[in-house]
Design a protein around this motif. Structure first.
Motif, short mmCIF file in Angstrom:
data_model
loop_
_atom_site.label_atom_id
_atom_site.label_comp_id
_atom_site.label_asym_id
_atom_site.label_seq_id
_atom_site.Cartn_x
_atom_site.Cartn_y
_atom_site.Cartn_z
N ILE A 1 67.89 43.20 -47.35
CA ILE A 1 68.71 42.71 -46.24
C ILE A 1 67.81 42.22 -45.11
CG2 ILE A 1 70.37 43.42 -44.48
CD1 ILE A 1 71.46 45.44 -46.54
N VAL B 1 65.96 38.34 -37.23
CA VAL B 1 65.64 39.74 -36.97
C VAL B 1 64.35 40.05 -37.68
CG1 VAL B 1 66.43 42.08 -37.16
CG2 VAL B 1 68.08 40.24 -36.96
N MET C 1 61.26 42.50 -38.98
CA MET C 1 61.13 43.87 -39.46
C MET C 1 59.85 44.45 -38.87
SD MET C 1 61.89 44.46 -43.44
CE MET C 1 61.87 42.76 -43.93
N ALA D 1 66.11 51.24 -40.97
CA ALA D 1 67.01 51.59 -39.88
C ALA D 1 68.08 52.56 -40.35
CB ALA D 1 67.66 50.33 -39.33
N ALA E 1 77.80 48.66 -43.90
CA ALA E 1 77.45 48.17 -42.58
C ALA E 1 77.56 46.66 -42.49
CB ALA E 1 76.04 48.61 -42.22
N GLY E 2 77.58 46.03 -43.66
CA GLY E 2 77.80 44.58 -43.69
C GLY E 2 76.59 43.79 -43.30
N LEU E 3 76.67 42.53 -43.53
CA LEU E 3 75.55 41.67 -43.22
C LEU E 3 75.96 40.65 -42.18
CD1 LEU E 3 72.61 41.07 -44.00
CD2 LEU E 3 73.48 39.40 -45.62
N SER E 4 76.79 41.10 -41.27
CA SER E 4 77.19 40.17 -40.23
C SER E 4 75.98 39.80 -39.41
CB SER E 4 78.24 40.83 -39.34
OG SER E 4 77.65 41.92 -38.66
#
Ligand code: SF4
Ligand code: SF4
Lengths: 299, 303, 701
Positions: free
Chosen positions: C256, C275, C277, C298, C331-334
């Motif tokens: 992800i 984002v 890492m 996370a 948690a989704g990948l929004s």
């Protein structure tokens, strides 16, 4: 999923979680140092002779120039004279011990000066290029076209044999080679981005050469220094052997071989012991050079 | 390609001229010395003074260098041969010829009379050594290359380090003690005089061995350090250094021993001649090497 | 799973160790996968994750230090461990072929191409002479070399990198391998060439049914060619599944994160946020006792994550090495909220302007910014740009387009042969950096591409930064400089105690951070970044981009960002200039350049970039040929030989005019603006679920 976003931000702010390579990377070098047999032997040989030179008064049973009338009839090795006595009946062991001093003083001092000169020439040639390079390279070419011993002989013959003149001769003979090496390294290093970065903060050429370029040439220069130490000690020995070394009666290994050669048929050891001294010392430096190169190439 | 060769030739010529200047400066920088050494230690101060004036030694260094170059190249007459000087220097070649290096004060004859014979002797020694060294070095190189990283390669490396650590005079002394003194198989000196106990060819064995050991090891080390390309030039220059020492040890009548003797004696003309010839050989081999390399390497050839 | 006979390669529980100074390093552990005939498996991951080690292990090229410490590798059901050296040699280059990044190393520089190819046939197929030469010519034609008979007599250095890679592919396929291992085969190539090579590989696989192991860090490429994907992290496979499922519905937090790191071509900075890492890939010294991703994850939870993870089946052949994958997926990948959408800055004072700048090289003319014979037919000015304070200008183009030369002219490392350069109100056209005023020098700084060359390896981070502060900044006095160094370290998010570490001991990403800090030390007016991220891994790349953006904002610096990576440039730049053979062919706002009307070259470039996002459907006008050397047929469009939309009789005879598509959006092309506007957008959303993305209308979907 705001979680990861904020999390990553805070995690990024504490990169101390990242491995700190600083300490980790330095340790293996010493381990390798210990692992390289060649390097170890080389360092041991050099350390041995340095110790001998420093402790000469404690080690040598006699002064270097004392003539022993007791050994007149029998100069062969004995319990009084471990390595025997030389044609003038001086104790060979003591002379070899004392003889370590001039070599280990003159050779490094001379090579240090040669490095200063060679680095100055090679670095300006490589860094500035153009006519500076042309001029320096020409001078280097001309000096390198002399066979080394020929240059030494002519120099010492016209300057006169003395420790200082040997230093001058070593500078003239060695600095062109060092200059050529440094020139090549400089030409390669000056294309690196950190040099460009230095130019972009208006650093002087002097600063760039000394602070940015020179530290990164130290690896090859150290190897070169060790190899050159070997050749320089040989050269000093050869000069002594040819009668152009330190003026007698100072103990000089090459000179000792020279004095003993006419009597080789009767007293071969007189020449062999000082020869072995030179060989072991030179070998020490050559082995260190080999070992350092192996480390660099990860062999 | 012709341009490349011409450029190399020009640079070789420049090197020779610059080298001759260095030699001249080193040897003749102090003019008082020149007159004194030409006349020898037993000449009176007045004689020295007269010669000093006759030779115009108070001229500037560069003027004297020009004159000296003129004499060597046969463009000027050698003033020493002028009978009015009373030096009784006489050269059967006349006072103006190419390669006129003047008179040897040590031997009291023209330099040209002695130097070429000595050079031939040295060439013989060096040539013989070369014949051994080149195939040996190639063989070692191939062996090491084929066994890169394996014990044989390491052994070769270690051996070359060991042999490169032995100065020629030391190996000469050791070999002499072994083969000449102890075993008595070979002569300990090589005066190249027949009629003694040792035939001439046997007099070459030890000197050639000494040269081979050192030069091969030295070059092998340099090649390993990849500081120079595997070419003839480094061999030749190392060999020339080695020849001087070897000739001295074995009392071999070559150019190298001559150089040393004249240097110790202070024989100006002979020092200059011997040094110049040595540099000439080095420069010539460099030139030949460069051109040969160019012929073998198409990238330079077409550039 | 298909049955045994179709399985070409299977790797079972593989573990590879490298002997290091004190202890072994575990490069790969617990890796199992299988590849069937005609299938392509993608191994993806960042450098140091062990993907190349697997390839080396298969071919048994592990060297002295490496060894397979556990597990088996079966090639056509035969255990490779039992093979003799002889067998192995026959296998390599025969039934198992491999293609690596540098084509030039695979080719023998002293042998003609034809002879090299023929040798493959002689050793692996044992054909006779005539048949061999026929086969060689056929194969060269098959890999898309236009004149095979001309190619066989050439030497590797006489052909371009793309052609070399084609020849290498031909070589690999000549032996009719069962398995082809591709280790970053296109990484050294330009995008347009890369696209062609990828197409070629896809065709070859379809035609011959060769099984492939495709190793890459580029998710877009993997999506394009692979059926299944294994994502590697720290020597383990952390997620496995079909290409679609892994890339569209990633389950493992690392996957992800990786996907969230990849800049997008179809969206601008205003529409999403990258984002990065944190952290680095750990180096294992023994098989892990907890989840290897734990320190960077996370979602990590004590109690569930601090035990060795096993690959868990998620159904449908998909597997994941994460105990919390259900929660993670929930948690989704929004997409995270878009960063403060920086509006295009109103034109403020100009800090840099170039007018008709050209640079010609006498000797080798590797590239020039204008025509080669600029003196001949030169009417209008060529490189002309202006840069306002605080603005970011992206410059994109393939290698040899002159973008780096432009950077060197701006920074004063080279002087142009024509035109004018004005910097901070002063003429610097003929001034190398050494001759510029102190103000001009201090105000232009650079970030370089190669992290290993950017910092002096002999100096400590503290020394480097302090020196930069001293020479460039306003701080006087030691304490003030120290404080300034700490500010810089905070700016690039590095711990303060890193000052004692020598640059040689930093990782690539850390070096680049320090380089950014150094460039911003004196709050310069302009920073020129020449491919600052292209040598870095995806996640590190993103971090550096973020740093550049925040540092730039903090000190109000204008940025010239040079890159071959279109997505990166789109993310970072306000305006973009596209260069081709030394000319700017299009310049405009980022969204303008990436949507019609655009220059046919931009269209082709965009089409060539492989996208990670599967919802993107793209029309691909294939770009053939390669960037030539700037040929000097003055009075033509330089792009004409490769342009799919060239107007015969016009483009190759007349110099194209500069069209103003909108205020400040310039295109150098003969096509009328209306035609350019009518070009289909390269991106569209599949299924018509078109989203309106800043500035373009998805009319053609
Ligand atoms: S197991 Fe835990 S630490 Fe590892 S990836 Fe999954 S959630 Fe993160
Ligand atoms: S001018 Fe012609 S060849 Fe050039 S880009 Fe436009 S259409 Fe293509």
């Amino acid at each position: 999923m705001t979680g990861p976003a904020t999390d990553t931000a805070s995690a990024a702010a504490r990169p101390s979680a990242q491995p700190q390579p600083g300490q980790a990377a330095r340790r293996p070098r010493f381990r390798k140092l210990r692992r390289s047999k060649v390097l170890g032997i080389g360092i041991a040989l050099i350390a041995f002779w340095v110790a001998v030179a420093i402790l000469a008064p404690l080690i040598a049973p006699y002064g270097p120039n004392i003539q022993h009338t007791t050994a007149l009839a029998n100069p062969f090795p004995s319990s009084d004279h471990w390595f025997g006595a030389d044609p003038l009946r001086r104790d060979i062991f003591s002379r070899i011990v004392w003889g370590a001093r001039p070599v280990l003083l003159v050779a490094p001092a001379a090579l240090f000066c040669a490095n200063v000169v060679g680095i100055a020439i090679g670095m300006s040639a490589g860094f500035y290029g153009g006519w500076v390079d042309e001029l320096c390279s020409r001078v280097i070419d001309v000096l390198l076209s002399f066979p080394k011993i020929v240059l030494y002989v002519v120099l010492i013959a016209s300057l006169g044999p003395s420790a200082l003149n040997i230093v001058v001769a070593v500078i003239l003979v060695s600095s062109p080679g060092i200059g050529r090496l440094v020139r090549g390294l400089t030409i390669e290093l000056k294309t690196r981005d950190f040099v460009t970065a230095a130019r972009m903060r208006a650093e002087s050429g002097f600063y760039i050469m000394l602070v940015e370029i020179l530290p990164n040439a130290r690896g090859p220069l150290i190897v070169d220094f060790c190899m050159r130490m070997g050749y320089t000690i040989i050269a000093i020995g050869v000069l002594g052997f040819l009668g152009l070394g330190l003026p007698p009666p100072n103990p000089d290994w090459g000179g000792m071989v020279r004095e003993a050669t006419p009597m080789l048929t009767v007293y071969p050891y007189m020449a062999i012991f000082p020869s072995l001294a030179i060989i072991t010392l030179v070998m020490g430096f050559n082995l260190v050079a080999d070992g350092l190169q192996d480390l660099d190439h990860g062999r | 390609m012709t341009r490349f060769i011409l450029r190399r030739l020009a640079s070789a010529l420049f090197t020779m001229v610059a080298a001759s200047l260095i030699v001249f400066v080193l040897v003749e920088a102090s003019p008082g010395n020149v007159a004194r050494k030409t006349l020898g230690p037993f000449a009176s101060d007045e004689q020295v003074q007269i010669l000093y004036e006759r030779l115009q030694l108070n001229d500037s260094l560069i003027v004297r260098y020009g004159r000296w170059l003129g004499i060597i190249t046969g463009l000027r007459a050698d003033p020493l041969q002028n009978p009015s000087l009373g030096l009784k220097f006489h050269d059967r070649r006349g006072d103006r010829y190419v390669g006129n290096f003047g008179f040897s004060t040590m031997m009291k004859i023209p330099v040209a009379d002695v130097i070429w014979q000595r050079l031939a002797n040295s060439a013989a020694l060096a040539g013989l050594a070369f014949l051994v060294i080149v195939p040996l070095a190639i063989a070692i190189g191939i062996l090491a290359g084929l066994n890169a990283g394996r014990p044989l390669d390491r052994a070769i490396t270690t051996l070359s380090t060991v042999f490169a650590s032995i100065p020629e005079f030391a190996s000469a002394v050791l070999l002499m003690s072994l083969f000449a003194v102890w075993l008595g198989w070979l002569p300990g000196t090589s005066p190249l005089q027949a009629g003694g106990f040792w035939p001439i060819y046997s007099q070459f064995v030890l000197p050639v061995t000494v040269l081979t050991l050192y030069v091969t090891a030295y070059v092998a080390r340099f090649v390993r350090a990849s500081m120079i390309e595997v070419m003839a030039t480094p061999y030749v220059r190392t060999l020339m250094s080695g020849v001087v020492v070897t000739e001295v040890v074995f009392a071999y009548p070559g150019l190298g021993r001559l150089l040393l003797e004249t240097a110790l004696f202070g024989d100006i003309a002979l020092i200059e001649a011997a040094t110049l010839i040595a540099v000439l050989i080095a420069v010539a081999t460099q030139l030949a090497g460069d051109i040969g390399y160019m012929l073998l390497n198409p990238r330079i050839r077409f550039a | 799973m298909a049955d045994e006979r179709d399985t070409i390669l299977s790797v079972e529980d593989l573990e590879v160790r490298y002997a290091s100074d004190d202890r072994d390093i575990v490069a790969v552990t617990d890796v199992s996968f299988a590849i069937e005939r005609g299938q392509c498996l993608g191994l993806v991951g960042e450098s140091g994750c062990g993907k190349s080690t697997i390839a080396m292990a298969i071919l048994r090229y592990l060297g002295h230090q490496g060894r397979i410490s556990k597990g088996r590798i079966l090639f056509q059901s035969r255990d490779m461990a039992g093979l003799t050296a002889e067998d192995l040699r026959a296998l390599r280059g025969g039934r198992i072929a491999a293609i690596y990044q540098g084509a030039s190393t695979a080719l023998n520089p002293t042998m003609a191409i034809g002879a090299q190819l023929a040798e493959v046939l002689r050793t692996h197929a044992g054909l006779d002479r005539n048949r061999i030469s026929d086969r060689v010519l056929d194969m060269l034609a098959a890999v898309g070399i236009s004149e095979p008979s001309g190619m066989i007599g050439r030497f590797p250095h006489q052909i371009s990198g793309g052609q070399q890679q084609r020849v290498v592919i031909a070589m690999a396929f000549l032996a009719e391998p069962e398995l082809l291992i591709l280790d970053e085969p296109t990484t050294a190539l330009d995008v347009t060439v890369e696209a062609e090579i990828m197409n070629l590989l896809g065709e070859m696989r379809a035609a011959r049914g060769t099984a492939m192991l495709f190793i890459s860090h580029n998710l877009g490429l993997v999506r394009q060619i692979c059926h299944t994907i294994s994502v590697m992290y720290a020597g383990q496979i952390v997620e496995h599944g079909s290409a679609q499922s892994v890339l569209d519905r990633p389950r493992h937090p690392y996957t992800i994160g990786m996907i969230a790191c990849v800049p997008r071509l179809d969206l601008g900075r205003a529409d999403y946020r990258l984002v990065s890492m944190p952290g680095q890939v750990p180096r294992l010294v023994e098989p892990p006792r907890c989840c290897t991703f734990m320190d960077r994850c996370a979602h990590a939870r004590e109690g569930t994550c601090d035990r060795p993870m096993a690959l868990e089946d998620m159904g449908g052949g998909a597997r994941v090495r994460c105990s919390r994958w259900r929660e993670v997926a929930g948690a989704g990948l929004s997409a995270p909220p878009a960063a403060s959408a920086t509006p295009i800055l109103p034109r403020r004072d100009r800090i840099l302007s170039l007018e008709g700048v050209s640079k010609t090289y006498e000797m080798h003319r590797l590239f020039n910014l204008s025509r080669k014979s600029a003196a001949k037919v030169r009417a209008n000015d060529l490189i002309s740009l202006e840069l306002a304070a605080g603005e970011t200008l992206g410059i994109v183009g393939e290698s040899g387009c002159g973008k780096s030369t432009l950077a060197r002219i701006v920074t004063g490392l080279e002087v142009p042969t024509g035109g004018w350069v004005r910097l901070l109100g002063g003429d610097v056209t003929r001034r190398m950096v050494e001759r510029r005023s102190l103000r001009q020098v201090r105000n232009v700084q650079m970030v370089f591409q190669n992290p290993d060359s950017t910092l002096n390896p002999s100096h400590s981070v503290g020394f480097i930064l302090e020196r930069a502060v001293k020479k460039l900044g306003a701080a006087t006095g030691r304490a003030a400089r120290r404080a300034e160094v700490e500010r810089l370290l905070d700016l690039v998010r590095m711990p303060r105690d890193i000052t004692r570490v020598t640059a040689a001991h930093l990782s690539g990403g850390q070096k680049q951070r320090v380089a950014v800090a150094r460039a911003f030390a004196g709050r310069p007016s302009l920073v020129v970044a020449d491919e600052p991220t292209s040598a870095l891994d995806t996640s590190v790349k993103t971090a550096i981009l973020e740093l550049l953006l925040s540092a730039q904002k903090e000190s109000g610096t204008a940025l010239i960002f040079i890159s071959h990576d279109l997505a990166v440039v789109r993310y970072i730049a306000d305006r973009i200039a596209v260069m081709y053979l030394g000319q700017i062919v299009e310049i405009g706002r980022a969204d303008e350049v990436f949507t019609p009307p655009y220059h046919p070259y931009c269209e082709a470039l965009l089409a060539a970039v492989p996208a990670v996002d599967g919802a993107l459907d793209r029309r691909r006008p294939r770009l053939t040929g390669e960037v030539g050397r700037a040929v000097a047929n003055a009075g033509s469009c330089l792009f004409a030989p490769r342009c799919a939309r060239a107007i015969a009789g016009t483009c190759e005879r007349f110099e194209p005019p500069v069209i103003e598509a909108a205020a400040g959006h310039l295109i150098r092309c003969h096509l009328p603006l209306a035609d350019l506007c009518a070009l289909p957008p390269v991106f569209g959303r599949r299924g018509g679920a078109a989203q309106t993305v800043s500035g373009w209308q998805p009319t053609n979907l």
